[in-house]
Design an enzyme around this catalytic site. Sequence first.
Site, PDB file in Angstrom:
ATOM      1  N   GLY A  17       0.833  -1.195   0.000  1.00  0.00           N
ATOM      2  CA  GLY A  17       0.000   0.000   0.000  1.00  0.00           C
ATOM      3  C   GLY A  17       0.859   1.231   0.000  1.00  0.00           C
ATOM      4  O   GLY A  17       2.041   1.187   0.348  1.00  0.00           O
ATOM      5  N   MET A  21       2.458   9.992   2.210  1.00  0.00           N
ATOM      6  CA  MET A  21       3.572  10.094   3.144  1.00  0.00           C
ATOM      7  C   MET A  21       4.532   8.916   3.059  1.00  0.00           C
ATOM      8  O   MET A  21       5.599   8.950   3.664  1.00  0.00           O
ATOM      9  CB  MET A  21       3.040  10.229   4.577  1.00  0.00           C
ATOM     10  N   LYS A  39       7.780  -0.324   6.418  1.00  0.00           N
ATOM     11  CA  LYS A  39       7.088   0.941   6.143  1.00  0.00           C
ATOM     12  C   LYS A  39       8.141   2.009   5.880  1.00  0.00           C
ATOM     13  O   LYS A  39       9.058   2.196   6.686  1.00  0.00           O
ATOM     14  CB  LYS A  39       6.215   1.343   7.327  1.00  0.00           C
ATOM     15  N   ASP A 140      -5.133   6.944  14.922  1.00  0.00           N
ATOM     16  CA  ASP A 140      -5.647   6.648  13.583  1.00  0.00           C
ATOM     17  C   ASP A 140      -6.227   5.231  13.541  1.00  0.00           C
ATOM     18  O   ASP A 140      -5.925   4.457  12.635  1.00  0.00           O
ATOM     19  CB  ASP A 140      -4.536   6.810  12.545  1.00  0.00           C
TER      20      ASP A 140
END
Length: 510
Positions: A17, A21, A39, A140
Amino acid sequence: MSGRVIAGRYELATILGQGGMGQVWTAYDQRLDRRVAVKLLRPDRVAGPGGSGAADELRRRFVRECRVTAQVDHPGLVTVHDAGNDGDDLFLVMQYVEGSDLADHLAEHDPYPWQWSVAVAAQLCAALSAVHAVPIVHRDLKPRNLMVRPDGTITVLDLGVASVLDNDTTRLTHTGTPIGSPAYMAPEQAMGGAVGPYTDLYALGVLLHELLSGDVPFAGSTALGVLHRHLYEPPLPVRQIRPDIPEPLEALVLRLLAKDPQHRPASAQEVYEHLTPLLPSRSTGLPSGPLDPTRPFLRPHAPWPDLVTTPPAAQPAPVAAKPDVAAAVDEVKQLLGQGRITQAVDILGGILPAAAEQHGEGSPVVRILRKQYAATLMDDGQYRRALPELRRLADDRAAEAGPADTQTLQYRYDAAQCLEQLGEPAAALAEYRAVLPYYENQYATGNDPARSFEIRQRIGYLLLAVGDHAAARGQLQALLYDTERMYGPHHPLPVELRRQLDRQMQVRGG
């Protein structure tokens, strides 16, 4: 970018994904020959104005937050393996989690059994209790950040990443947008106020509403429109959509979605206790098998479907020896110089009792050690442990030098920061308000206009957090006037305050 090796060790394989950012990749750990998730974040895209200095600060906060996150040990949290920077990218290496993210899981089951919703929420409460005890606020929480594993357990992703991107826990990004997803954003978060565990509980309420009804409680064509609805519109009770849902579950969802944080449940533990009577039993006749979130409650600790694992052998606990204070102090200095803060904290905590025994509790060496211990605990994000140390230091210093002493005030200011990070906005407000007059009094030894501006800003954000929007706006408007008079209209602080006030007006207007 497939085939790129991060930090000389992690070979990127497939992208999972991406967003504005950064990206998430599957990767292979070449050293341990295992699959991991990596990440990647670009500091230049999220740090905002300030050039290399802002990017360097983001890197520092990123590594610190990853270190704090790695200390949280809970089966509902993804394991952090490594973190750092590789060229222009920040990287976070995590456990690769098999299964389906909750958004896909929900889409594949329509309607979603309400018993499954309860099981998902109960598991999240267990994880959030561990997270909030640190304290960390996820900021989040949403279906895409939750994984349903083959054995039915829920795993929380992206813990701490939003905290890194959200400067100093409350500010907006340079684009003027608060960190988080508008559909799951609590009112205090939408207004740019201080966040806390109560913010995650609101997101949990949105999540539960979505699982039960098939849709989030507040939707709209624009982000501002959605945030306006969070602030001013009541949610539709879920039993009006699905009458089969138990009344206590509907009541819990409505409490979680309270506009005022003080009207929500006090903790994730309290939410779990309300969910416990609603957890399913074996006689419910629900579908079972892989990806069943009720399975951990119906068959606790049972092996995964078609999978048997052998637990690792337990290791004997190390035997602690009486510490050598002088040698330990030297070791702490070396560790702090190397950025190994968590290890330094453990050593400082261990040598303090021995130092007090050797030199006396009131001795200069013990006071210096205790001051270093409190500062290091704060730098390591261990606010719960730092708070009593700071209060003790403040009391001792006030007894010796008076309440207006600069060091006394610094200890109390740090204590207020701890209270804010611990999700106690009312207590933090009281402490900030208590020390503010000393910083504003031009005749006091602690007079510091810059610090008084900072405290007034914190008070404004905390007023938003407790739901007093009118008082917060008045506080921030008065602060804007004073900072413009001192610094001019183009200084970063008044620029930020104007953006904050404009944001509040936009959200209020929808």
